[in-house]
Design an enzyme around this catalytic site. Structure first.
Site, short mmCIF file in Angstrom:
data_model
loop_
_atom_site.label_atom_id
_atom_site.label_comp_id
_atom_site.label_asym_id
_atom_site.label_seq_id
_atom_site.Cartn_x
_atom_site.Cartn_y
_atom_site.Cartn_z
N LYS A 183 44.25 24.99 -81.16
CA LYS A 183 43.59 24.96 -82.46
C LYS A 183 42.22 24.35 -82.26
O LYS A 183 42.10 23.14 -82.04
CB LYS A 183 44.37 24.15 -83.48
CG LYS A 183 43.80 24.34 -84.90
CD LYS A 183 43.95 23.12 -85.78
CE LYS A 183 42.82 22.16 -85.64
NZ LYS A 183 41.48 22.74 -86.03
N GLU A 258 42.19 12.13 -75.59
CA GLU A 258 40.81 11.71 -75.32
C GLU A 258 40.20 11.38 -76.67
O GLU A 258 39.89 12.27 -77.45
CB GLU A 258 40.04 12.84 -74.64
CG GLU A 258 40.53 13.19 -73.26
CD GLU A 258 40.22 12.10 -72.24
OE1 GLU A 258 40.69 12.22 -71.11
OE2 GLU A 258 39.51 11.15 -72.58
N CYS A 292 31.50 11.27 -77.33
CA CYS A 292 32.34 10.07 -77.30
C CYS A 292 31.92 9.12 -76.20
O CYS A 292 32.35 7.97 -76.18
CB CYS A 292 33.79 10.47 -77.10
SG CYS A 292 33.98 11.36 -75.57
N GLU A 389 32.02 3.70 -84.19
CA GLU A 389 31.31 4.75 -83.47
C GLU A 389 30.35 5.44 -84.43
O GLU A 389 30.76 6.06 -85.41
CB GLU A 389 32.34 5.75 -82.96
CG GLU A 389 31.85 6.76 -82.00
CD GLU A 389 33.02 7.54 -81.43
OE1 GLU A 389 33.94 7.88 -82.18
OE2 GLU A 389 33.00 7.81 -80.23
N1 LIG Z 1 37.32 11.03 -75.98
C1 LIG Z 1 36.71 12.20 -76.04
O1 LIG Z 1 36.55 12.93 -75.03
C2 LIG Z 1 36.16 12.68 -77.35
C3 LIG Z 1 36.36 12.00 -78.55
N2 LIG Z 1 35.83 12.49 -79.72
C4 LIG Z 1 35.96 11.71 -80.96
O2 LIG Z 1 36.24 12.58 -82.10
C5 LIG Z 1 35.47 12.14 -83.24
C6 LIG Z 1 34.54 13.22 -83.69
O3 LIG Z 1 35.11 14.49 -83.55
P1 LIG Z 1 35.90 15.15 -84.76
O4 LIG Z 1 36.09 16.60 -84.48
O5 LIG Z 1 35.30 14.79 -86.08
O6 LIG Z 1 37.30 14.45 -84.68
P2 LIG Z 1 38.61 14.78 -85.54
O7 LIG Z 1 39.60 13.92 -84.91
O8 LIG Z 1 38.40 14.71 -87.01
O9 LIG Z 1 38.94 16.34 -85.24
C7 LIG Z 1 39.26 16.73 -83.96
C8 LIG Z 1 40.23 17.91 -84.07
O10 LIG Z 1 41.42 17.45 -84.70
C9 LIG Z 1 41.76 18.30 -85.79
N3 LIG Z 1 42.47 17.53 -86.79
C10 LIG Z 1 41.98 16.75 -87.77
N4 LIG Z 1 42.99 16.19 -88.47
C11 LIG Z 1 44.15 16.64 -87.92
C12 LIG Z 1 45.54 16.45 -88.19
N5 LIG Z 1 45.95 15.65 -89.18
N6 LIG Z 1 46.45 17.08 -87.41
C13 LIG Z 1 46.05 17.88 -86.41
N7 LIG Z 1 44.75 18.11 -86.09
C14 LIG Z 1 43.82 17.49 -86.86
C15 LIG Z 1 40.43 18.81 -86.26
O11 LIG Z 1 40.65 20.01 -87.01
P3 LIG Z 1 39.58 20.43 -88.15
O12 LIG Z 1 38.32 20.71 -87.44
O13 LIG Z 1 40.18 21.66 -88.75
O14 LIG Z 1 39.47 19.28 -89.09
C16 LIG Z 1 39.72 19.06 -84.94
O15 LIG Z 1 40.14 20.28 -84.38
C17 LIG Z 1 34.75 10.92 -82.78
O16 LIG Z 1 35.53 9.78 -83.03
C18 LIG Z 1 34.62 11.10 -81.27
O17 LIG Z 1 34.47 9.91 -80.56
C19 LIG Z 1 35.15 13.66 -79.80
C20 LIG Z 1 34.94 14.36 -78.61
C21 LIG Z 1 35.38 13.91 -77.31
O1 LIG Z 2 32.10 13.47 -75.91
C1 LIG Z 2 32.77 14.45 -75.64
O2 LIG Z 2 33.27 15.19 -76.43
C2 LIG Z 2 32.87 14.86 -74.24
O3 LIG Z 2 33.75 14.08 -73.57
C3 LIG Z 2 31.48 14.95 -73.77
S1 LIG Z 2 31.23 14.93 -72.12
O4 LIG Z 2 30.82 13.57 -71.84
O5 LIG Z 2 32.48 15.30 -71.41
O6 LIG Z 2 30.16 15.91 -71.88
#
Ligand SMILES: NC(=O)C1=CN([C@@H]2O[C@H](COP(=O)(O)OP(=O)(O)OC[C@H]3O[C@@H](n4cnc5c(N)ncnc54)[C@H](OP(=O)(O)O)[C@@H]3O)[C@@H](O)[C@H]2O)C=CC1
Ligand SMILES: O=C(O)[C@H](O)CS(=O)(=O)O
Length: 485
Positions: A183, A258, A292, A389
């Protein structure tokens, strides 16, 4: 034979992909996807739910056995074809990615190459999923350990890296012999669907890779509740990761999480100040600060502080903000209005508590989802931007006196994903790197992400590692055979 070059619209698929079929939602409902740079609608995708997800899980379960029975070399050849196709269409895929996510085209091209690198890396790693023979505990026994695929994997990915966060999971899953139901984020589904189209062309069998678009709670609920799904791999916020962990408990699923970060960036008096500023720009403003592993708080020692702040502010003031499709743009729009509001709130909170705006400080003149790259000095603990964040182009700087104080402040967080330290003292490099509570440490560099290294965090930044040789283990089970002679 040369691969034809296509416009981005060639890859803009407006249907989901289940069991090798492109399909609409049972209800016929759709979700709109908008270009964050213009607010214009880019297209629509099916608004699916539990029923479609169940069909995708069933398709993955039916397809996984034949896929796992193929040799690792055979699976690697299919993945290699996918890698080649991604690079052959890098420009079109990058334009599609910029139009749905907003990042500058140069960064989008880089993301496609980075995403493809995970496919290439794990195509090869899959061929080295070695088992072992263990000296037996008894003369009439022989002990062998096999590595076998976990099975059906449910993957949920974020909007900030619409291609790389998918292949960072798809690569090891398929190389290990698993099948996947993905998804993607609702704001950036088209890169995922383009990958599905290329996977189909590369020869990934129907049902091995499925993409379900639509309501997160319904799809996520179906994936976490289904006992056929043996693993959840998630990249996104800690809050959602916590929810998925809870929902997976009833069926004891394997988890790769992650999650969120709050990266500290430490600059000591003996650092190369120009190198530190280069690293700060790279680490803070990549993807407009929406990664992130972006630095979330800067700690600069008193002796170098004023020079660092002045040099950084001059560089930040020159960053070109605009539509990511325009040549030379370095900072695109944020993903949506809520993201802009959060950055504005962090600036307002810090200034109200005594911080000083050195450059930027507010919404950009372009309006919409644009925010002016900003540097604040005089940041102190207790300001929201040191605890939450920001996920935007805001650099907040804390002045510190001694090493122990800097490390203590850096570790004062529930998160522990990335961290950065600039110093030319080798003793300090080891002391600080070993003391930082993080999964990753950049030493005299602001860019640490690569497919060859283990990416992941500690504390509430997640579980497991992605990339590197470690990344394959998360998609394998160890089976122990005790042979009586
Ligand atoms: N550690 C890492 O590598 C990364 C961490 N992040 C973190 O994610 C955040 C930003 O990204 P963001 O996309 O807004 O994060 P979200 O956690 O809101 O969304 C991530 C995914 O989870 C889905 N989702 C949201 N709610 C649910 C639920 N209740 N059950 C199942 N799936 C769900 C979203 O779907 P939908 O889009 O349909 O809402 C999306 O596909 C920041 O905190 C960032 O740090 C982001 C990237 C990398
Ligand atoms: O922040 C993220 O979503 C990814 O982990 C970015 S990266 O550092 O892997 O490019």
């Amino acid at each position: 034979m040369t691969t034809p070059s296509f416009p981005y619209t060639h890859f803009l698929r407006q249907q989901a992909y289940i069991a090798g079929q492109w399909c609409d939602a049972d209800s016929g409902r759709t979700l709109s996807v908008t270009d964050p740079a213009t607010g214009q609608m880019l297209g629509t995708v099916p608004d699916m739910g539990a029923a479609e997800t169940a069909r995708a899980v069933a398709a993955a379960d039916a397809a996984r056995h034949a896929w796992a029975a193929r040799t690792a070399g055979d699976r690697a050849r299919v993945l290699r074809r996918l890698y080649d196709l991604m690079l052959a269409h890098q420009d079109a895929l990058a334009e599609l990615l910029t139009r749905e996510q907003g990042k500058p085209l140069a960064e989008a091209r880089g993301e496609i190459a980075y995403a493809a690198a995970f496919i290439e890396w794990f195509a090869e790693e899959g061929k080295r999923a070695y088992g072992e023979v263990i000296p037996p505990h008894a003369a009439n026994r022989r002990i062998v350990c096999l590595k076998q695929p976990v099975g059906v994997v449910g993957a949920i990915t974020p909007w900030n890296f619409p291609a790389a966060m998918i292949t960072r999971k798809l690569g090891p899953a398929l190389a290990a012999g698993c099948a996947m139901v993905l998804k993607p984020a609702s704001q950036t589904p088209f890169s995922a669907l383009a990958l599905a189209a290329l996977a189909e062309e590369a020869g990934v069998p129907p049902g091995v890779f499925n993409v379900v678009t639509g309501g997160a709670r319904a799809i996520g609920g179906a994936l976490t509740a289904d006992p056929v799904v043996r693993k959840i791999s998630f990249t996104g916020s800690t809050e959602v990761g916590r929810t998925l962990m809870r929902q997976s408990a009833d069926t004891i699923k394997r988890l790769s999480l992650e999650l969120g970060g709050n990266a500290p960036f430490l600059v000591f008096d003996d650092a190369d100040v120009d190198a530190a500023v280069d690293g700060a720009i790279a680490s803070k403003f990549r993807n407009g600060g929406q990664t992130c592993v972006c630095t979330n708080r800067f700690y600069v020692q008193a002796g170098i502080h004023d020079r660092f702040v002045d040099k950084l502010a001059r560089r930040v003031a020159e960053l070109r903000v605009g539509n990511g499709l325009e040549p030379g743009v370095e900072v695109g729009p944020l993903i949506d209005a809520a993201a802009v509001d959060k950055v504005a709130e962090h600036v307002g909170d810090a200034v109200a508590k005594g911080a000083r705006v050195v450059v930027g400080g507010g919404r950009h003149a372009l309006g919409g989802s644009y925010f002016t790259p900003t540097v604040l000095s005089g940041v102190t603990p207790g300001m929201r931007l040191t605890e939450e964040e920001t996920f935007g182009p805001l650099a907040g700087i804390v002045r510190f006196q001694d090493e122990a104080d800097a490390v203590a402040q850096a570790n004062d967080s529930a998160y522990g994903l990335a961290s950065y330290v600039y110093t030319r003292d080798i003793g300090r490099v080891w002391r600080v790197a070993e003391a930082l509570e993080a999964g990753m440490v950049g030493v005299n560099t602001g860019l640490i992400s690569t497919e060859v290294a283990p990416f992941g965090g500690v504390k509430q930044s997640g579980l497991g590692r992605e990339g590197s040789r470690h990344g394959l283990d998360d998609y394998l089970e160890v089976k122990y055979l005790c042979l009586g002679l």
